[in-house]
Design a protein around this motif. Sequence first.
Motif, short mmCIF file in Angstrom:
data_model
loop_
_atom_site.label_atom_id
_atom_site.label_comp_id
_atom_site.label_asym_id
_atom_site.label_seq_id
_atom_site.Cartn_x
_atom_site.Cartn_y
_atom_site.Cartn_z
N ASP A 73 0.77 -1.20 0.05
CA ASP A 73 -0.05 0.02 -0.07
C ASP A 73 0.80 1.24 -0.17
O ASP A 73 0.45 2.09 -0.70
CB ASP A 73 -0.82 0.00 1.41
CG ASP A 73 -1.94 -0.90 1.04
OD1 ASP A 73 -2.16 -1.68 0.20
OD2 ASP A 73 -2.75 -1.36 2.28
N ASP A 76 2.45 1.56 -3.34
CA ASP A 76 1.64 1.82 -4.44
C ASP A 76 0.95 3.21 -4.23
O ASP A 76 0.74 4.09 -5.22
CB ASP A 76 0.17 1.25 -4.09
CG ASP A 76 -0.48 0.99 -5.44
OD1 ASP A 76 -0.29 1.42 -6.46
OD2 ASP A 76 -1.70 0.60 -5.21
N ALA A 89 5.65 -0.14 -9.80
CA ALA A 89 4.45 -0.94 -10.08
C ALA A 89 4.75 -2.50 -10.02
O ALA A 89 3.90 -3.35 -9.52
CB ALA A 89 3.78 -0.54 -11.42
N VAL A 92 5.04 -3.58 -6.30
CA VAL A 92 3.87 -3.64 -5.63
C VAL A 92 3.03 -5.04 -6.19
O VAL A 92 2.63 -5.68 -5.44
CB VAL A 92 3.08 -2.26 -5.97
CG1 VAL A 92 1.64 -2.50 -5.73
CG2 VAL A 92 3.77 -1.06 -5.23
#
Length: 148
Positions: A73, A76, A89, A92
Amino acid sequence: MKRLVLVVAAVVLLAGCGGSGRLSKAAYEQKLQADGNAVQSAVTALTKTATTSLAQFATKVDAAEAAVKKAADDLDAAKPPSDAEADNAAIVAGLRRIQTGLEQVKKNPTTAAAIVGQIESSPELKAATKATADLKKKGYKVGVIGAA
């Protein structure tokens, strides 16, 4: 006077954001390293000491899952430098895959070894590994999150 305080607070907040809201390379490295350390600590606690009950194992899995979710989180929500965006990305997505695997382990602890194998061979984890290698090539210090 109250309005002046609000204006000053808004200016301070905007100045702290750096305009574009993107993290500096150093700030992004710190975030990667802090999140990686938190995940490593939780996962190490899960595997390092023997558990004597299913409840104790579930508690450790919960802690590891929470640490992985928090790191995913956090990363992100971050705005990494533009040259790290795609890599972030992928990292994550890899963390989210680990989180999903830990959820599966909680539901069926007897299949933990098989689930770990699935996580390790998942496309998300392979992409995350490539992403951390790419960040290292770009000169980022990624810490334990990039350990092979």
